[in-house]
Design a protein around this motif. Sequence first.
Motif, PDB file in Angstrom:
ATOM      1  N   LEU A  62       0.823  -1.205   0.000  1.00  0.00           N
ATOM      2  CA  LEU A  62       0.000   0.000   0.000  1.00  0.00           C
ATOM      3  C   LEU A  62       0.860   1.260   0.000  1.00  0.00           C
ATOM      4  CD1 LEU A  62      -2.776  -1.015   2.532  1.00  0.00           C
ATOM      5  CD2 LEU A  62      -3.003  -0.769   0.057  1.00  0.00           C
ATOM      6  N   ASP A  63       1.930   1.241   0.774  1.00  0.00           N
ATOM      7  CA  ASP A  63       2.790   2.419   0.869  1.00  0.00           C
ATOM      8  C   ASP A  63       3.547   2.706  -0.418  1.00  0.00           C
ATOM      9  OD1 ASP A  63       2.032   2.822   3.473  1.00  0.00           O
ATOM     10  OD2 ASP A  63       3.813   1.904   4.344  1.00  0.00           O
ATOM     11  N   HIS A  64       3.897   1.657  -1.158  1.00  0.00           N
ATOM     12  CA  HIS A  64       4.739   1.867  -2.333  1.00  0.00           C
ATOM     13  C   HIS A  64       4.029   1.620  -3.658  1.00  0.00           C
ATOM     14  CE1 HIS A  64       7.574   1.255   0.993  1.00  0.00           C
ATOM     15  NE2 HIS A  64       8.175   2.266   0.423  1.00  0.00           N
ATOM     16  N   CYS A  65       3.507   0.437  -3.838  1.00  0.00           N
ATOM     17  CA  CYS A  65       2.938   0.077  -5.138  1.00  0.00           C
ATOM     18  C   CYS A  65       1.668   0.851  -5.459  1.00  0.00           C
ATOM     19  CB  CYS A  65       2.659  -1.422  -5.206  1.00  0.00           C
ATOM     20  SG  CYS A  65       4.139  -2.413  -4.981  1.00  0.00           S
ATOM     21  N   LEU A  66       0.778   0.952  -4.499  1.00  0.00           N
ATOM     22  CA  LEU A  66      -0.480   1.650  -4.744  1.00  0.00           C
ATOM     23  C   LEU A  66      -0.238   3.118  -5.044  1.00  0.00           C
ATOM     24  CD1 LEU A  66      -3.566   1.506  -4.826  1.00  0.00           C
ATOM     25  CD2 LEU A  66      -3.564   1.994  -2.374  1.00  0.00           C
ATOM     26  N   GLU A  67       0.565   3.762  -4.220  1.00  0.00           N
ATOM     27  CA  GLU A  67       0.839   5.175  -4.446  1.00  0.00           C
ATOM     28  C   GLU A  67       1.647   5.403  -5.718  1.00  0.00           C
ATOM     29  OE1 GLU A  67       2.247   7.207  -0.992  1.00  0.00           O
ATOM     30  OE2 GLU A  67       0.554   6.484   0.194  1.00  0.00           O
ATOM     31  N   GLU A  68       2.498   4.449  -6.065  1.00  0.00           N
ATOM     32  CA  GLU A  68       3.262   4.565  -7.299  1.00  0.00           C
ATOM     33  C   GLU A  68       2.326   4.533  -8.505  1.00  0.00           C
ATOM     34  OE1 GLU A  68       6.159   1.481  -9.316  1.00  0.00           O
ATOM     35  OE2 GLU A  68       7.046   2.308  -7.492  1.00  0.00           O
ATOM     36  N   THR A  69       1.269   3.746  -8.404  1.00  0.00           N
ATOM     37  CA  THR A  69       0.310   3.611  -9.496  1.00  0.00           C
ATOM     38  C   THR A  69      -0.600   4.829  -9.606  1.00  0.00           C
ATOM     39  OG1 THR A  69       0.306   1.218  -9.266  1.00  0.00           O
ATOM     40  CG2 THR A  69      -1.571   2.182 -10.403  1.00  0.00           C
ATOM     41  N   ILE A  70      -1.089   5.324  -8.470  1.00  0.00           N
ATOM     42  CA  ILE A  70      -2.058   6.422  -8.525  1.00  0.00           C
ATOM     43  C   ILE A  70      -1.412   7.800  -8.423  1.00  0.00           C
ATOM     44  CG2 ILE A  70      -3.976   5.046  -7.679  1.00  0.00           C
ATOM     45  CD1 ILE A  70      -3.569   6.192  -4.931  1.00  0.00           C
ATOM     46  N   GLY A  71      -0.146   7.855  -8.056  1.00  0.00           N
ATOM     47  CA  GLY A  71       0.567   9.119  -7.977  1.00  0.00           C
ATOM     48  C   GLY A  71       0.425   9.789  -6.627  1.00  0.00           C
ATOM     49  N   PRO A  72       1.078  10.948  -6.474  1.00  0.00           N
ATOM     50  CA  PRO A  72       1.028  11.672  -5.202  1.00  0.00           C
ATOM     51  C   PRO A  72      -0.412  12.065  -4.866  1.00  0.00           C
ATOM     52  CG  PRO A  72       2.614  12.670  -6.703  1.00  0.00           C
ATOM     53  CD  PRO A  72       1.859  11.635  -7.472  1.00  0.00           C
ATOM     54  N   LEU A  73      -0.729  12.030  -3.586  1.00  0.00           N
ATOM     55  CA  LEU A  73      -2.078  12.355  -3.143  1.00  0.00           C
ATOM     56  C   LEU A  73      -2.091  13.601  -2.272  1.00  0.00           C
ATOM     57  CD1 LEU A  73      -3.248   8.784  -2.058  1.00  0.00           C
ATOM     58  CD2 LEU A  73      -3.857   9.981  -4.151  1.00  0.00           C
ATOM     59  N   SER A  74      -3.190  14.339  -2.374  1.00  0.00           N
ATOM     60  CA  SER A  74      -3.379  15.464  -1.466  1.00  0.00           C
ATOM     61  C   SER A  74      -3.659  14.902  -0.080  1.00  0.00           C
ATOM     62  CB  SER A  74      -4.571  16.310  -1.933  1.00  0.00           C
ATOM     63  OG  SER A  74      -5.767  15.544  -1.812  1.00  0.00           O
ATOM     64  N   LEU A  75      -3.514  15.726   0.934  1.00  0.00           N
ATOM     65  CA  LEU A  75      -3.789  15.282   2.303  1.00  0.00           C
ATOM     66  C   LEU A  75      -5.224  14.768   2.435  1.00  0.00           C
ATOM     67  CD1 LEU A  75      -1.998  17.930   4.543  1.00  0.00           C
ATOM     68  CD2 LEU A  75      -1.375  15.546   4.178  1.00  0.00           C
ATOM     69  N   GLU A  76      -6.127  15.407   1.736  1.00  0.00           N
ATOM     70  CA  GLU A  76      -7.539  15.015   1.781  1.00  0.00           C
ATOM     71  C   GLU A  76      -7.734  13.592   1.248  1.00  0.00           C
ATOM     72  OE1 GLU A  76     -10.949  16.461  -1.047  1.00  0.00           O
ATOM     73  OE2 GLU A  76     -10.601  17.971   0.517  1.00  0.00           O
ATOM     74  N   LYS A  77      -7.115  13.293   0.126  1.00  0.00           N
ATOM     75  CA  LYS A  77      -7.237  11.961  -0.472  1.00  0.00           C
ATOM     76  C   LYS A  77      -6.346  10.951   0.240  1.00  0.00           C
ATOM     77  CE  LYS A  77      -8.714  13.458  -5.002  1.00  0.00           C
ATOM     78  NZ  LYS A  77      -8.447  13.474  -6.428  1.00  0.00           N
ATOM     79  N   ARG A  78      -5.286  11.411   0.819  1.00  0.00           N
ATOM     80  CA  ARG A  78      -4.365  10.534   1.530  1.00  0.00           C
ATOM     81  C   ARG A  78      -5.080   9.810   2.683  1.00  0.00           C
ATOM     82  NH1 ARG A  78      -0.033   7.450   1.356  1.00  0.00           N
ATOM     83  NH2 ARG A  78       0.061   6.702   3.459  1.00  0.00           N
ATOM     84  N   GLY A  79      -6.059  10.474   3.263  1.00  0.00           N
ATOM     85  CA  GLY A  79      -6.820   9.892   4.363  1.00  0.00           C
ATOM     86  C   GLY A  79      -7.489   8.586   3.963  1.00  0.00           C
ATOM     87  N   SER A  80      -7.978   8.502   2.749  1.00  0.00           N
ATOM     88  CA  SER A  80      -8.626   7.276   2.283  1.00  0.00           C
ATOM     89  C   SER A  80      -7.635   6.129   2.191  1.00  0.00           C
ATOM     90  CB  SER A  80      -9.263   7.496   0.907  1.00  0.00           C
ATOM     91  OG  SER A  80     -10.312   8.417   0.988  1.00  0.00           O
ATOM     92  N   VAL A  81      -6.423   6.403   1.727  1.00  0.00           N
ATOM     93  CA  VAL A  81      -5.393   5.370   1.644  1.00  0.00           C
ATOM     94  C   VAL A  81      -4.976   4.949   3.052  1.00  0.00           C
ATOM     95  CG1 VAL A  81      -3.036   4.847   0.901  1.00  0.00           C
ATOM     96  CG2 VAL A  81      -4.571   6.082  -0.634  1.00  0.00           C
ATOM     97  N   ASP A  82      -4.825   5.923   3.936  1.00  0.00           N
ATOM     98  CA  ASP A  82      -4.462   5.605   5.324  1.00  0.00           C
ATOM     99  C   ASP A  82      -5.544   4.763   5.990  1.00  0.00           C
ATOM    100  OD1 ASP A  82      -2.090   6.981   5.068  1.00  0.00           O
ATOM    101  OD2 ASP A  82      -2.847   8.813   6.027  1.00  0.00           O
ATOM    102  N   GLU A  83      -6.804   5.083   5.709  1.00  0.00           N
ATOM    103  CA  GLU A  83      -7.915   4.309   6.276  1.00  0.00           C
ATOM    104  C   GLU A  83      -7.909   2.888   5.712  1.00  0.00           C
ATOM    105  OE1 GLU A  83     -12.674   4.466   5.911  1.00  0.00           O
ATOM    106  OE2 GLU A  83     -11.733   6.327   6.600  1.00  0.00           O
TER     107      GLU A  83
END
Length: 91
Positions: A62-83
């Motif tokens: 989740l920390d590497h592959c998912l973010e690598e695929t979807i790109g940098p996230l705003s803090l607002e959207k980052r919450g969904s990944v953290d959840e």
Amino acid sequence: MSEHRHSSHPDIIKRLKRVDGHVRSVITMIEAGKPCLDIAQQLHAVEKAVAQAKRTLIHDHLDHCLEETIGPLSLEKRGSVDEFREIAKYL
């Protein structure tokens, strides 16, 4: 398929090698006729170690592959990944 490695993989491998040794010990305990309670306790420890290895692998993904695929996230959207990362601990 190309080689896929993360910085957590060596630690996961070490953990799983320890689990392998632990499983061998449990087999020896069963063969030696050790008490079921002792065996169950050891199997529980093995189970927890494997679950932790799986959790580490999933969180690393989740920390590497998912973010690598979807790109940098705003803090607002980052919450969904953290959840999602947090709920993945129940897998």
